[in-house]
Design an enzyme around this catalytic site. Structure first.
Site, PDB file in Angstrom:
ATOM      1  N   ASP A   1       0.849  -1.202   0.000  1.00 59.94           N
ATOM      2  CA  ASP A   1       0.000   0.000   0.000  1.00 59.94           C
ATOM      3  C   ASP A   1       0.879   1.244   0.000  1.00 59.94           C
TER       4      ASP A   1
ATOM      5  N   LEU B   1      -0.090   4.074   1.040  1.00 57.62           N
ATOM      6  CA  LEU B   1      -0.563   4.920   2.145  1.00 57.62           C
ATOM      7  C   LEU B   1      -0.872   6.321   1.640  1.00 57.62           C
TER       8      LEU B   1
ATOM      9  N   GLU C   1      -7.405   4.548  -6.475  1.00 61.25           N
ATOM     10  CA  GLU C   1      -8.120   5.754  -6.057  1.00 61.25           C
ATOM     11  C   GLU C   1      -9.586   5.393  -6.216  1.00 61.25           C
TER      12      GLU C   1
ATOM     13  N   THR D   1     -15.519  -2.647  -9.775  1.00 62.91           N
ATOM     14  CA  THR D   1     -16.743  -2.020  -9.298  1.00 62.91           C
ATOM     15  C   THR D   1     -17.882  -2.180 -10.305  1.00 62.91           C
ATOM     16  N   ASP D   2     -19.114  -2.094  -9.803  1.00 61.19           N
ATOM     17  CA  ASP D   2     -20.269  -2.117 -10.712  1.00 61.19           C
ATOM     18  C   ASP D   2     -20.415  -0.795 -11.471  1.00 61.19           C
ATOM     19  N   GLU D   3     -19.669   0.245 -11.032  1.00 61.54           N
ATOM     20  CA  GLU D   3     -19.824   1.554 -11.685  1.00 61.54           C
ATOM     21  C   GLU D   3     -19.354   1.535 -13.135  1.00 61.54           C
TER      22      GLU D   3
ATOM     23  N   TYR E   1     -13.433   8.218 -12.267  1.00 61.60           N
ATOM     24  CA  TYR E   1     -13.152   7.015 -11.469  1.00 61.60           C
ATOM     25  C   TYR E   1     -13.597   5.759 -12.215  1.00 61.60           C
TER      26      TYR E   1
ATOM     27  N   SER F   1     -11.627   4.948 -15.286  1.00 61.43           N
ATOM     28  CA  SER F   1     -10.284   4.398 -15.007  1.00 61.43           C
ATOM     29  C   SER F   1     -10.383   2.947 -14.555  1.00 61.43           C
TER      30      SER F   1
ATOM     31  N   ASN G   1     -21.857  -1.166  -3.853  1.00 59.42           N
ATOM     32  CA  ASN G   1     -21.387  -0.290  -2.757  1.00 59.42           C
ATOM     33  C   ASN G   1     -21.168  -1.064  -1.466  1.00 59.42           C
TER      34      ASN G   1
ATOM     35  N   VAL H   1     -27.166  15.627   1.435  1.00 55.79           N
ATOM     36  CA  VAL H   1     -27.752  14.635   0.518  1.00 55.79           C
ATOM     37  C   VAL H   1     -27.744  15.256  -0.875  1.00 55.79           C
ATOM     38  N   TYR H   2     -27.090  14.580  -1.821  1.00 60.64           N
ATOM     39  CA  TYR H   2     -26.963  15.127  -3.166  1.00 60.64           C
ATOM     40  C   TYR H   2     -28.306  15.029  -3.909  1.00 60.64           C
TER      41      TYR H   2
ATOM     42  N   HIS I   1     -24.127  12.194 -12.000  1.00 65.27           N
ATOM     43  CA  HIS I   1     -24.549  11.296 -10.907  1.00 65.27           C
ATOM     44  C   HIS I   1     -25.369  10.119 -11.450  1.00 65.27           C
TER      45      HIS I   1
HETATM   46  P1  NAD Z   1      -9.937   2.808  -0.355  1.00 66.90           P
HETATM   47  O1  NAD Z   1      -9.819   4.138  -1.011  1.00 66.90           O
HETATM   48  O2  NAD Z   1     -10.487   2.724   1.021  1.00 66.90           O
HETATM   49  O3  NAD Z   1      -8.507   2.099  -0.312  1.00 66.90           O
HETATM   50  C1  NAD Z   1      -7.623   2.140  -1.401  1.00 66.90           C
HETATM   51  C2  NAD Z   1      -6.231   1.780  -0.876  1.00 66.90           C
HETATM   52  O4  NAD Z   1      -5.327   1.769  -1.997  1.00 66.90           O
HETATM   53  C3  NAD Z   1      -5.673   2.791   0.134  1.00 66.90           C
HETATM   54  O5  NAD Z   1      -5.132   2.109   1.247  1.00 66.90           O
HETATM   55  C4  NAD Z   1      -4.580   3.519  -0.649  1.00 66.90           C
HETATM   56  O6  NAD Z   1      -3.506   3.955   0.175  1.00 66.90           O
HETATM   57  C5  NAD Z   1      -4.126   2.434  -1.617  1.00 66.90           C
HETATM   58  N1  NAD Z   1      -3.512   2.995  -2.825  1.00 66.90           N
HETATM   59  C6  NAD Z   1      -3.976   4.024  -3.591  1.00 66.90           C
HETATM   60  N2  NAD Z   1      -3.111   4.269  -4.589  1.00 66.90           N
HETATM   61  C7  NAD Z   1      -2.112   3.351  -4.483  1.00 66.90           C
HETATM   62  C8  NAD Z   1      -0.930   3.085  -5.232  1.00 66.90           C
HETATM   63  N3  NAD Z   1      -0.591   3.818  -6.312  1.00 66.90           N
HETATM   64  N4  NAD Z   1      -0.134   2.076  -4.834  1.00 66.90           N
HETATM   65  C9  NAD Z   1      -0.448   1.325  -3.746  1.00 66.90           C
HETATM   66  N5  NAD Z   1      -1.527   1.549  -2.986  1.00 66.90           N
HETATM   67  C10 NAD Z   1      -2.351   2.545  -3.356  1.00 66.90           C
HETATM   68  O7  NAD Z   1     -10.749   1.906  -1.370  1.00 66.90           O
HETATM   69  P2  NAD Z   1     -11.787   0.717  -1.078  1.00 66.90           P
HETATM   70  O8  NAD Z   1     -13.125   1.286  -0.931  1.00 66.90           O
HETATM   71  O9  NAD Z   1     -11.217  -0.158  -0.035  1.00 66.90           O
HETATM   72  O10 NAD Z   1     -11.746  -0.019  -2.499  1.00 66.90           O
HETATM   73  C11 NAD Z   1     -10.803  -1.064  -2.744  1.00 66.90           C
HETATM   74  C12 NAD Z   1     -10.999  -1.569  -4.154  1.00 66.90           C
HETATM   75  O11 NAD Z   1     -12.307  -2.080  -4.290  1.00 66.90           O
HETATM   76  C13 NAD Z   1     -10.845  -0.515  -5.239  1.00 66.90           C
HETATM   77  O12 NAD Z   1     -10.197  -1.107  -6.337  1.00 66.90           O
HETATM   78  C14 NAD Z   1     -12.267  -0.122  -5.582  1.00 66.90           C
HETATM   79  O13 NAD Z   1     -12.355   0.325  -6.914  1.00 66.90           O
HETATM   80  C15 NAD Z   1     -12.961  -1.438  -5.380  1.00 66.90           C
HETATM   81  N6  NAD Z   1     -14.391  -1.349  -5.007  1.00 66.90           N
HETATM   82  C16 NAD Z   1     -14.780  -0.555  -3.962  1.00 66.90           C
HETATM   83  C17 NAD Z   1     -16.136  -0.536  -3.593  1.00 66.90           C
HETATM   84  C18 NAD Z   1     -16.629   0.301  -2.435  1.00 66.90           C
HETATM   85  O14 NAD Z   1     -17.846   0.409  -2.243  1.00 66.90           O
HETATM   86  N7  NAD Z   1     -15.765   0.888  -1.625  1.00 66.90           N
HETATM   87  C19 NAD Z   1     -17.063  -1.288  -4.311  1.00 66.90           C
HETATM   88  C20 NAD Z   1     -16.626  -2.067  -5.392  1.00 66.90           C
HETATM   89  C21 NAD Z   1     -15.281  -2.101  -5.706  1.00 66.90           C
HETATM   90  O1  DAU Z   2     -20.804   1.006  -6.617  1.00 67.58           O
HETATM   91  C1  DAU Z   2     -19.507   0.770  -6.146  1.00 67.58           C
HETATM   92  C2  DAU Z   2     -18.843   2.081  -5.817  1.00 67.58           C
HETATM   93  O2  DAU Z   2     -19.474   2.567  -4.641  1.00 67.58           O
HETATM   94  C3  DAU Z   2     -17.337   1.961  -5.603  1.00 67.58           C
HETATM   95  O3  DAU Z   2     -16.727   1.577  -6.806  1.00 67.58           O
HETATM   96  C4  DAU Z   2     -16.740   3.284  -5.132  1.00 67.58           C
HETATM   97  O4  DAU Z   2     -15.365   3.110  -4.833  1.00 67.58           O
HETATM   98  C5  DAU Z   2     -17.481   3.724  -3.887  1.00 67.58           C
HETATM   99  O5  DAU Z   2     -17.003   4.999  -3.496  1.00 67.58           O
HETATM  100  C6  DAU Z   2     -18.988   3.788  -4.147  1.00 67.58           C
HETATM  101  O6  DAU Z   2     -19.293   4.836  -5.088  1.00 67.58           O
HETATM  102  P1  DAU Z   2     -20.533   5.835  -4.868  1.00 67.58           P
HETATM  103  O7  DAU Z   2     -20.267   7.060  -5.646  1.00 67.58           O
HETATM  104  O8  DAU Z   2     -21.828   5.145  -5.075  1.00 67.58           O
HETATM  105  O9  DAU Z   2     -20.360   6.090  -3.270  1.00 67.58           O
HETATM  106  P2  DAU Z   2     -20.516   7.396  -2.376  1.00 67.58           P
HETATM  107  O10 DAU Z   2     -20.469   6.932  -0.957  1.00 67.58           O
HETATM  108  O11 DAU Z   2     -19.584   8.472  -2.771  1.00 67.58           O
HETATM  109  O12 DAU Z   2     -21.991   7.863  -2.697  1.00 67.58           O
HETATM  110  C7  DAU Z   2     -23.103   7.015  -2.498  1.00 67.58           C
HETATM  111  C8  DAU Z   2     -24.341   7.770  -2.925  1.00 67.58           C
HETATM  112  O13 DAU Z   2     -24.587   8.819  -1.978  1.00 67.58           O
HETATM  113  C9  DAU Z   2     -24.214   8.445  -4.272  1.00 67.58           C
HETATM  114  O14 DAU Z   2     -25.467   8.392  -4.927  1.00 67.58           O
HETATM  115  C10 DAU Z   2     -23.858   9.896  -3.935  1.00 67.58           C
HETATM  116  C11 DAU Z   2     -24.551  10.111  -2.607  1.00 67.58           C
HETATM  117  N1  DAU Z   2     -23.882  11.020  -1.635  1.00 67.58           N
HETATM  118  C12 DAU Z   2     -22.561  10.829  -1.384  1.00 67.58           C
HETATM  119  C13 DAU Z   2     -21.929  11.620  -0.455  1.00 67.58           C
HETATM  120  C14 DAU Z   2     -20.441  11.444  -0.166  1.00 67.58           C
HETATM  121  C15 DAU Z   2     -24.635  11.973  -0.968  1.00 67.58           C
HETATM  122  O15 DAU Z   2     -25.852  12.103  -1.195  1.00 67.58           O
HETATM  123  N2  DAU Z   2     -24.006  12.751  -0.036  1.00 67.58           N
HETATM  124  C16 DAU Z   2     -22.678  12.623   0.254  1.00 67.58           C
HETATM  125  O16 DAU Z   2     -22.132  13.390   1.098  1.00 67.58           O
END
Ligand code: NAD
Ligand code: DAU
Length: 362
Positions: free
Chosen positions: A40, A42, A91, A141-143, A166, A169, A195, A222-223, A301
């Site tokens: 990581d 960090l 990211e 991700t499903d996005e 995002y 990428s 999510n 809330v967006y 969005h």
């Molecule tokens: P997060 O942002 O909490 O963690 C990402 C981690 O990657 C961090 O610890 C960061 O330091 C590290 N990182 C970033 N750039 C790096 C680099 N260049 N080299 C090494 N480490 C690096 O993310 P998360 O929510 O834990 O998501 C993890 C993975 O799961 C991601 O690939 C994300 O796309 C995927 N994902 C997340 C969700 C979600 O809801 N959070 C859902 C589906 C998929």
């Molecule tokens: O679907 C998987 C994805 O879920 C992952 O790939 C991403 O890493 C993860 O961040 C998440 O993406 P979202 O954009 O769906 O998550 P977020 O928590 O940012 O937002 C969830 C929903 O809530 C979205 O519709 C935007 C809304 N929102 C978000 C924030 C931060 C608000 O209404 N208010 C807020 O302050």
């Protein structure tokens, strides 16, 4: 690829100091006999505090490294000689990708490419039985599928149509991962998940933002109208799915992972407020719901996400276990009990302010 096979298995977890990665690292140390190397960089989103609960283990190794740095990554493969890679480093926040896409291109695309190349070189040099068992699980991700209207579900064959820097990428990285399997034969599997929520999620995402804004007595943002829909999965369920796909999945296949738990954002926010009302009543005596404030919508969005996860359920026997009601209560309690972790995550560069939109609208 069975993690608890007879011989000692070594697995890499990239992004292992982040939200999902750290849950996976804690799981692998507690529930398997594998050696786990957390890799990581960090960034702001990663902290060793999230893997501190297993840091004492003599099977856990931590390497602070950038996955986009080829010589460093090659050296890690040489030194640890892994049997499998869980690739989660990324990211991950849509709003930040709107403000500054460069880091998303560098880590999610170039970093994934660098890691795939290093894995390929390592895999090529393995003796045949280890090469056959080697796995690279690309976590996505499903996005990448874009948005749904009020009907329908994302399936593994849904065409990609990303909306944000995002998700674009991540879509690029998914294509690279699949191509490294088709072209070079690297044993790659891909997962696309909905999510996640749960402990240790960086407080920029909806659920931790709402909890912390609520207890700080601040407006809960809330967006738009709050009617956008997400499919919520408790992080431990995702971790079990990743282990299942790693161990039982078919090389070259994609598995969608979801919670079968669609909710409008406003319903999620109400659920959090209601748990807080019960467990941490506000000093003013009113419901936390009174702090809900509708703010400018996120550009691009996505309206609705919903995963059809029948493939992983039917072929690999995984299904989500945690209900949203119990999962959200556990999550709220975790944040209430870990204020130090939250404080350490915030600093002068980010302190819960609005991201991904003109700051004057925050
Ligand atoms: P997060 O942002 O909490 O963690 C990402 C981690 O990657 C961090 O610890 C960061 O330091 C590290 N990182 C970033 N750039 C790096 C680099 N260049 N080299 C090494 N480490 C690096 O993310 P998360 O929510 O834990 O998501 C993890 C993975 O799961 C991601 O690939 C994300 O796309 C995927 N994902 C997340 C969700 C979600 O809801 N959070 C859902 C589906 C998929
Ligand atoms: O679907 C998987 C994805 O879920 C992952 O790939 C991403 O890493 C993860 O961040 C998440 O993406 P979202 O954009 O769906 O998550 P977020 O928590 O940012 O937002 C969830 C929903 O809530 C979205 O519709 C935007 C809304 N929102 C978000 C924030 C931060 C608000 O209404 N208010 C807020 O302050």
């Amino acid at each position: 690829m069975y993690i608890n096979s007879g011989s000692q298995t070594t697995v890499f977890v990239t992004g292992g100091a982040g939200f999902i990665g750290s849950a996976l690292v804690r799981h692998l140390i507690r529930k398997t006999s594998a050696s786990v190397v957390t890799i990581d960089k960090l960034t702001y989103a990663g902290t060793r505090a999230s893997i501190e609960p297993v840091a004492h283990s003599d099977r856990h190794y931590f390497e602070q490294a950038d996955i986009a740095n080829a010589s460093v990554v090659n050296d890690l493969f040489d030194r640890y000689d892994p049997d499998a890679v869980f690739h989660l480093a990324a990211e991950s926040h849509v709003d930040r990708s709107i403000d500054g896409p460069a880091a998303f291109i560098e880590t999610n695309i170039l970093g994934s490419y660098t890691l795939l190349e290093a894995a390929r070189e390592h895999w090529r040099d393995l003796e045949s039985s280890r090469a056959e068992d080697f796995r690279f699980l690309h976590v996505s991700t499903d996005e990448v599928y874009g948005e749904l209207g009020d009907e329908g579900y994302f399936r593994e064959d849904t065409p990609y149509d990303p909306s944000s820097p995002y998700s674009a990428s991540k879509a690029s990285a998914d294509h690279l991962a699949r191509v490294w399997q088709r072209t070079y034969g690297l044993p790659v599997l891909v997962t696309n998940c909905s999510n996640n929520y749960g402990p240790y999620q960086y407080p920029e995402k909806l659920i931790p933002v709402v909890i912390l804004k609520a207890i700080d007595g601040e407006p809960i943002p809330v967006y738009g109208t709050g009617e956008n829909v997400r499919d919520w999965l408790y992080v431990e369920d995702h971790v079990r799915a990743l282990r299942t796909v790693m161990e039982e999945g078919t090389v070259g296949e994609t598995y969608n992972i979801g919670g079968r738990c669609e909710k409008q954002n406003l319903d999620v926010v109400h659920a959090i407020c209601d748990v807080l009302d019960e467990e941490y009543s506000a000093p003013h005596g009113n419901s936390y719901r009174d702090q809900i404030t509708f703010v400018e919508d996120r550009p691009g969005h996505d309206w609705r996400y919903a995963i059809d996860c029948s493939k992983i359920e039917e072929e690999l026997g995984w299904s989500p276990k945690e209900s949203f009601e119990s999962g959200i209560r556990k999550t709220v309690r975790w944040y209430l009990n870990h204020r130090d972790w939250c404080r350490a995550a915030l600093d002068e560069t980010y302190d819960l302010e609005r991201l991904g939109a003109d700051k004057t609208d925050a």
